[in-house]
Design a protein around this motif. Sequence first.
Motif, mmCIF file in Angstrom:
data_model
loop_
_atom_site.group_PDB
_atom_site.id
_atom_site.type_symbol
_atom_site.label_atom_id
_atom_site.label_comp_id
_atom_site.label_asym_id
_atom_site.label_seq_id
_atom_site.Cartn_x
_atom_site.Cartn_y
_atom_site.Cartn_z
ATOM 1 N N UNK A 12 0.930 -1.262 0.101
ATOM 2 C CA UNK A 12 0.039 -0.001 -0.001
ATOM 3 C C UNK A 12 0.811 1.244 -0.054
ATOM 4 N N UNK A 13 1.932 1.356 0.781
ATOM 5 C CA UNK A 13 2.676 2.411 0.889
ATOM 6 C C UNK A 13 3.609 2.314 -0.400
ATOM 7 N N UNK A 14 4.103 1.394 -1.093
ATOM 8 C CA UNK A 14 4.736 1.497 -2.488
ATOM 9 C C UNK A 14 3.938 2.067 -3.386
ATOM 10 N N UNK A 15 2.491 1.870 -3.323
ATOM 11 C CA UNK A 15 1.794 2.350 -4.446
ATOM 12 C C UNK A 15 1.731 3.949 -4.338
ATOM 13 N N UNK A 35 13.688 14.744 -2.404
ATOM 14 C CA UNK A 35 12.341 14.423 -1.798
ATOM 15 C C UNK A 35 11.474 14.680 -2.674
ATOM 16 N N UNK A 36 10.177 14.221 -2.419
ATOM 17 C CA UNK A 36 8.980 14.352 -3.427
ATOM 18 C C UNK A 36 8.534 15.831 -3.375
ATOM 19 N N UNK A 68 3.405 7.057 -6.849
ATOM 20 C CA UNK A 68 2.602 8.336 -7.270
ATOM 21 C C UNK A 68 3.652 9.418 -7.035
ATOM 22 N N UNK A 69 4.112 9.273 -5.793
ATOM 23 C CA UNK A 69 4.929 10.561 -5.243
ATOM 24 C C UNK A 69 6.144 10.577 -6.085
ATOM 25 N N UNK A 120 10.080 11.395 -13.354
ATOM 26 C CA UNK A 120 10.518 12.723 -12.622
ATOM 27 C C UNK A 120 11.609 12.221 -11.658
ATOM 28 N N UNK A 121 11.689 11.107 -11.120
ATOM 29 C CA UNK A 121 12.494 10.815 -9.965
ATOM 30 C C UNK A 121 13.594 9.958 -10.370
ATOM 31 N N UNK A 122 13.943 9.352 -11.628
ATOM 32 C CA UNK A 122 14.900 8.850 -12.089
ATOM 33 C C UNK A 122 16.242 9.482 -12.005
ATOM 34 N N UNK A 123 17.182 8.833 -11.237
ATOM 35 C CA UNK A 123 18.505 9.407 -11.003
ATOM 36 C C UNK A 123 18.720 10.556 -9.728
ATOM 37 N N UNK A 124 17.529 10.804 -9.135
ATOM 38 C CA UNK A 124 17.621 11.881 -8.161
ATOM 39 C C UNK A 124 17.077 11.430 -6.872
#
Lengths: 112, 112, 112, 112
Positions: B88-91, B108-109, B95-96, B101-105
């Motif tokens: 549930x948290x991984x889902x 924080x969201x 989304x966050x 948007x987050x690859x290689x970074x």
Amino acid sequence: MSDIQHIIDFITDFRNQRNWAQFHNPKDLALALSIEAAELNELYLWKKDKEIDAIDREKISDELADILVYAFFLAEKYGFDVKNIIMKKMEKNARKYPVDKSKNLATKYTDL
Amino acid sequence: MSDIQHIIDFITDFRNQRNWAQFHNPKDLALALSIEAAELNELYLWKKDKEIDAIDREKISDELADILVYAFFLAEKYGFDVKNIIMKKMEKNARKYPVDKSKNLATKYTDL
Amino acid sequence: MSDIQHIIDFITDFRNQRNWAQFHNPKDLALALSIEAAELNELYLWKKDKEIDAIDREKISDELADILVYAFFLAEKYGFDVKNIIMKKMEKNARKYPVDKSKNLATKYTDL
Amino acid sequence: MSDIQHIIDFITDFRNQRNWAQFHNPKDLALALSIEAAELNELYLWKKDKEIDAIDREKISDELADILVYAFFLAEKYGFDVKNIIMKKMEKNARKYPVDKSKNLATKYTDL
């Protein structure tokens, strides 16, 4: 496949899609885990009994999940079998806290 | 039976033999978990690369086991299914932290 | 009046205006302090050298201030003189870490 | 000279005699501080009211001193004036927690 291995496969896949393994050295993984542990603690800060019972269960489960995910990342990093390392430590705990000496006591073993 | 349930049965049995459930309210369980997280951090304190690789693996596994045990006690206390709360948290994490948007970074969201 | 006493007077006044002493038992003050310590750690998470130098100084000072405020609340709660308790602990540290044994070493005193 | 400056001079002198500045990068100082915060928390773990009152005051003061020492090392590392950074943060706290909105409430400002 065990539940634990299934979780580890899922989270390492999530990490790899984002190419995040580059950040996941053990020292930072342990640091991240402790930060999540503090976020869990924060849900209980200043609260007593009834207020604690009233905390939204999903907030608790989300923080606990975050802690578990970093714990599993660390197990994966070191190639630890989660069940084995727990059983090994519980054997040590049984020797540190024999039932006859520690029953009903919250005392740390160094003071038993 | 899943590995996780087997572990939970073992540690609750250990707790019950010593009549320790009386101490295991959620606030103190969360506090205990964070204290163990600090003990894990302490193995890495002041250390870099080679020194980190040289840390005795059993010290790491013992501290990680302690953290996992308290995490499982908390899951048991709240009746959480460990695999479900993680999924549930991984889902929510997906989304966050969308891959594009987050690859290689490591950002924080909230700052993505 | 010393700077420390001036700070303690200011923060206890702030607390009393909001009638917050009711929440400030020592266990929760210590918990609050550790939560702030984790927020400080979070500024460094995943980061190395240049990224660490680039952290906004005001974010560091704000988190450090939060930690210090709870530390001073605890000192006030127990009637500790901040300078005295530090000097007393530093004397113990000098005995645990004699210069000739500990110079250039990050080793914990239990392993010296 | 202020008490704070006197303490900072003393602890940096202690550090320099042992040539420990080489280990005192900000990330490890913050980590050390959080580990000491956990050691303070550990004195309260599993305990309630009377047991908390019965804790040896010197154990509390020793752990609190350890926390304060690392906090002062961090202030010295960044060239922060301890009193100024606290006053600056307290101004922000006053805006986040206006007396009329926060009196008698332990609620975090994001939920006020």
